[in-house]
Design a protein around this motif. Structure first.
Motif, mmCIF file in Angstrom:
data_model
loop_
_atom_site.group_PDB
_atom_site.id
_atom_site.type_symbol
_atom_site.label_atom_id
_atom_site.label_comp_id
_atom_site.label_asym_id
_atom_site.label_seq_id
_atom_site.Cartn_x
_atom_site.Cartn_y
_atom_site.Cartn_z
ATOM 1 N N THR A 314 0.836 -1.201 0.000
ATOM 2 C CA THR A 314 0.000 0.000 0.000
ATOM 3 C C THR A 314 0.875 1.257 0.000
ATOM 4 O OG1 THR A 314 -1.663 -1.244 1.211
ATOM 5 C CG2 THR A 314 -1.898 1.149 1.229
ATOM 6 N N THR A 335 -4.768 -4.408 4.281
ATOM 7 C CA THR A 335 -5.547 -4.242 3.047
ATOM 8 C C THR A 335 -6.314 -5.517 2.759
ATOM 9 O OG1 THR A 335 -3.803 -2.827 2.179
ATOM 10 C CG2 THR A 335 -5.383 -3.699 0.572
ATOM 11 N N ASP A 355 -3.420 -2.084 -5.720
ATOM 12 C CA ASP A 355 -2.918 -2.477 -4.396
ATOM 13 C C ASP A 355 -3.737 -3.695 -3.982
ATOM 14 O OD1 ASP A 355 -1.867 -2.548 -1.847
ATOM 15 O OD2 ASP A 355 -3.256 -1.052 -1.049
HETATM 16 MG MG MG Z 1 -1.820 -2.968 2.237
#
Ligand code: MG
Ligand code: GTP
Length: 544
Positions: A314, A335, A355
């Motif tokens: 990220t 994430t 991402d």
């Molecule tokens: Mg991440």
């Protein structure tokens, strides 16, 4: 009027009779179909009513004995009740967890050479610490002989020692650091220790549930827990030979009596309904992407940033694209949703950086397979960037695990072979004094590994250059210089199709009669452009 009425009545009767006959015909046809087909029809017709019945599902979860409860206060955000992941019958105040890593001493199941039992235990502790309300009371490595498949994993003496340790530390739950305990192990260990017993799959599911933000993630997590519950139900339905690989319900459904099969049918209907909803969410997301022009003719190159959890994916995407609404966090699985962010490379190529969710070792691939919608960006990417945390002591095992997971997820071989490999967090090595030769010797050839630090920006320019070169060679795009009259219709075409970069607008020629325009096009795009132009165009290749 009367005649009309009579006529209508007669027609209505005929319709009624016709309708009844049709229904009877359908019923006969339906009952003569094999069970599986009937079940499909039944599923299609009644899936909504069945899968929206949370109470029924909760009962099944409860019956399976799976611990999918979240600590108190973790509320579900958004989505209908049917999309919620199960939070079990009662909520917990939090847990004082005893983390045990079974260290297999001999044979094929002993610790792989790229890691150590100590590092594996450390990761299990980090997983527990990711859950708010879950405190690590104590953690130990306990030897076992050839594998972890025995009913209680360890023999009497070791179990007794573990029990004493548990009592000493006021433990309220145990995590055994294996990918998935067999149902018999979970039942027997829970009975022995008298507290809930978690495995990695269970803990990771809890983390996912707690931190998922979007509807897409919630739906995928709800899907991921179904095979786990099904597996345990199968055992409870007296199939004690169940192994962690036996995650499929088909044989179970056919072999069980009708009463038992209903539970599996409810799970199947829920799965079906969740998949349908997920498909709709993903289609809406795709439409949104296209309407934002991120998937237009000029921006189809998708670069997915992948890697082990907490490697810095990220942070890197944020650095490369300037995305404002994503943030790196020092936490495993920060994430859980893929986000995409467009960026303009120095050559003028527009790309989309994705991402993605991080990988982790010792988890059945079925868990990540439930994240298929999210991982679509990885599987369908044009280029992968594999980011590794070079400061992590377990980096070699992490790297191998990522490659293995990519293969297991069915990512194309050429995509893996063409992947850019990036070594991140080099600012953390040797207190910031990096000896590049040492790093290269330890982690691989310099040409293969781009060293960066997202923290202080080291190596980012070089990485951008590498990405740009790869993208240009993949798309066949070349910079071409055009000389156009200011009133040329070609200008409008170039602007409309996004070939003129805002970073290099047209400039007047020396004689000031023309405009000089630099455009990035591959041969096909250029040929198409020329067919649209009334007069012949001359283009000069520009080597940037
Ligand atoms: Mg991440
Ligand atoms: N010192 C240092 N820290 C970094 C660097 N890159 C990222 N970090 C930190 O590492 C932590 C994890 O970063 P993320 O970008 O969230 O990692 P991720 O790979 O996206 O993690 P998940 O989404 O959980 O899989 C954050 O605290 C970042 O600030 C770096 O180059 N140097």
């Amino acid at each position: 009027m009367e005649i009309n009425n009579v006529t209508w009545m007669a027609c209505s009767d005929i319709w009624e009779i016709g309708h009844c006959l049709m229904l009877i015909k359908r019923l006969i046809a339906f009952s003569s179909k094999p069970f599986r087909q009937q079940s499909t029809l039944f599923r299609k017709k009644f899936s909504t009513e069945f899968t929206d019945n949370d109470a029924q599902y909760e009962r099944i979860v409860h019956e399976s004995g799976v611990c999918l409860r979240l600590p108190t206060g973790s509320a579900f955000r958004g989505g209908s009740t049917a999309d919620r992941v199960s939070v079990g019958a009662s909520q917990l105040e939090g847990q004082n967890v005893f983390v045990i890593h079974p260290k297999v001493r001999w044979g094929a199941n002993s610790a792989p050479s790229n890691t150590t039992p100590e590092l594996m235990l450390e990761e299990a502790v980090a997983l527990i610490r990711t859950l708010p309300g879950f405190n690590v009371a104590t953690s130990v490595l306990v030897g076992t002989d050839y594998n972890t498949k025995k009913k209680l994993i360890w023999g009497g003496g070791r179990l007794e020692a573990l029990m004493q340790h548990k009592l000493k530390h006021s433990v309220t739950a145990i995590m055994v650091n294996v990918d998935m305990l067999t149902p018999i192990q979970q039942t027997e260990l829970t009975a022995y220790f008298g507290v809930p017993v978690y495995d990695r799959y269970n803990i990771v599911l809890l983390i996912f549930k707690l931190y998922a933000k979007t509807r897409e993630a919630h739906l995928q997590i709800a899907l991921a827990e179904i095979p786990y519950i099904r597996h345990r139900l199968k055992f409870l339905d007296h199939d004690s030979d169940a192994t962690p690989d036996a995650l499929h319900v088909d044989q179970a459904v056919t072999s069980l009596s009708h009463g038992k099969a209903d539970k599996y049918e409810i799970l199947r209907l829920r799965e079906h309904s969740l998949r349908k909803k997920l498909k709709a969410v993903m289609e809406a997301k795709q439409d949104e992407l296209e309407s934002r022009g991120e998937k237009g003719a000029h921006a189809t190159t998708v670069v997915a940033v992948i890697g082990y959890t907490n490697a810095g994916k990220t942070t890197l995407v944020k650095k490369l694209t300037g995305a404002k609404h994503i943030f790196g966090e020092d936490r495993l699985f920060a994430t859980l949703d893929t986000t995409v962010h467009s960026a303009l490379l120095p050559s003028g190529c527009r790309v989309v950086f994705a991402d993605t969710i991080g990988f982790i070792s010792s988890l059945p691939v079925t868990l990540f397979a439930s994240f298929q919608a999210t991982l679509k960006h990885v599987v369908n990417a044009d280029l992968l960037i594999h980011i590794q945390d070079l400061s992590h002591p377990n980096v070699n095992a992490q790297r191998d695990n990522v490659i293995e997971t990519l293969h297991e997820l069915g990512v194309r071989k050429d995509l893996i072979e063409n992947m850019l490999t990036v070594g991140n967090k080099i600012d953390k090595l040797d207190g910031g004094e990096v000896c590049l030769d040492d790093v290269i010797e330890k982690h691989g050839d310099k040409d293969q590994l781009q060293l960066i630090s997202c923290e202080n920006g080291f190596g980012l320019d070089g990485l951008i250059e590498q990405i740009d070169q790869k993208v240009q060679s993949m798309t066949g795009a070349r910079l071409r210089r055009l000389k156009l009259r200011p009133d040329s219709p070609a200008l409008a075409y170039l602007y409309r199709h996004g070939f003129i970069s805002p970073h290099s607008p047209p400039t007047p020629s020396d004689c000031e009669k023309f405009l000089i325009v630099d455009v990035l096009m591959n041969d096909d795009q250029f040929a198409k452009f020329r067919t649209h132009m009334p007069r012949k165009l001359k283009a000069k290749r520009v080597d940037s």
